[in-house]
Write a protein that holds these residues in place. Structure first.
Motif, mmCIF file in Angstrom:
data_model
loop_
_atom_site.group_PDB
_atom_site.id
_atom_site.type_symbol
_atom_site.label_atom_id
_atom_site.label_comp_id
_atom_site.label_asym_id
_atom_site.label_seq_id
_atom_site.Cartn_x
_atom_site.Cartn_y
_atom_site.Cartn_z
ATOM 1 N N CYS A 72 0.836 -1.187 0.000
ATOM 2 C CA CYS A 72 0.000 0.000 0.000
ATOM 3 C C CYS A 72 0.882 1.252 0.000
ATOM 4 C CB CYS A 72 -0.906 -0.004 1.227
ATOM 5 S SG CYS A 72 -1.872 1.508 1.404
ATOM 6 N N SER A 74 0.016 4.070 0.908
ATOM 7 C CA SER A 74 -0.394 4.974 1.981
ATOM 8 C C SER A 74 0.130 4.513 3.336
ATOM 9 C CB SER A 74 -1.915 5.073 2.024
ATOM 10 O OG SER A 74 -2.302 5.961 3.043
ATOM 11 N N CYS A 75 -0.131 3.246 3.664
ATOM 12 C CA CYS A 75 0.323 2.735 4.965
ATOM 13 C C CYS A 75 1.564 1.871 4.821
ATOM 14 C CB CYS A 75 -0.795 1.947 5.651
ATOM 15 S SG CYS A 75 -1.273 0.446 4.773
ATOM 16 N N HIS A 79 -0.371 -6.080 1.541
ATOM 17 C CA HIS A 79 -1.700 -6.671 1.614
ATOM 18 C C HIS A 79 -1.885 -7.664 0.486
ATOM 19 C CE1 HIS A 79 -3.086 -3.766 4.596
ATOM 20 N NE2 HIS A 79 -2.451 -2.842 3.904
ATOM 21 N N CYS A 94 -4.684 0.221 -0.186
ATOM 22 C CA CYS A 94 -5.479 -0.857 0.369
ATOM 23 C C CYS A 94 -6.861 -0.358 0.761
ATOM 24 C CB CYS A 94 -4.766 -1.453 1.596
ATOM 25 S SG CYS A 94 -4.767 -0.386 3.044
ATOM 26 N N CYS A 97 -7.074 2.062 3.815
ATOM 27 C CA CYS A 97 -6.666 3.452 3.602
ATOM 28 C C CYS A 97 -7.656 4.154 2.666
ATOM 29 C CB CYS A 97 -5.270 3.498 2.989
ATOM 30 S SG CYS A 97 -3.996 2.945 4.135
#
Ligand SMILES: [Zn+2]
Length: 99
Positions: A72, A74-75, A79, A94, A97
Motif C-alpha cells: 500500500c 499509503s500505509c 496486503h 489498500c 486506507c
C-alpha cells in the motif's frame, strides 16, 4: 621482537615507535582468532535440526511480497490482492486506507 608478543599493553604506550609493529602483529592475531570463533558458532547453529526448520519458516515470512500481494502506498503495509482498493499510476492503496 617476537618475544614482545606477551608484553602487557602498558609497555606499548611507552614505546611509541616500535609499538605500531607490535599492534599490527597483535591485531592480526586477534582477527584470525575472531574469524575462527565466528565460523565455529555458525557451523554449530547450522547443525541443529530444530533450528533448520524454524529458519526455513522464517525465511518464508521474510520473503519479499508475492505476486498476489501489493504494498500500500499509503500505509506501506503488504496486503493481499483482494485488499486492493485502487491503483493509480502504480500507486496501490489498500481498502483500509481508501475507506
Ligand atoms: Zn493502506
Amino acid at each position: 621482537m617476537a618475544t614482545d608478543y606477551d608484553a602487557p599493553r602498558k609497555s606499548e604506550e611507552d614505546q611509541s615507535e616500535e609499538s605500531i609493529e607490535e599492534l599490527k602483529a597483535r591485531r592480526h592475531d586477534k582477527n584470525s582468532g575472531k574469524v575462527d570463533e565466528d565460523e565455529a558458532e555458525a557451523s554449530e547453529s547450522f547443525e541443529l535440526p530444530g533450528a533448520d526448520l524454524s529458519h526455513e519458516e522464517l525465511s518464508v515470512q521474510v520473503l519479499p511480497r508475492q505476486q498476489d500481494e501489493f504494498t500500500c502506498s499509503s500505509c506501506f503495509l503488504v496486503h493481499h490482492r483482494s485488499q486492493l482498493a485502487s491503483e493509480k499510476n502504480g500507486q496501490m492503496v489498500c481498502r483500509e486506507c481508501a475507506a
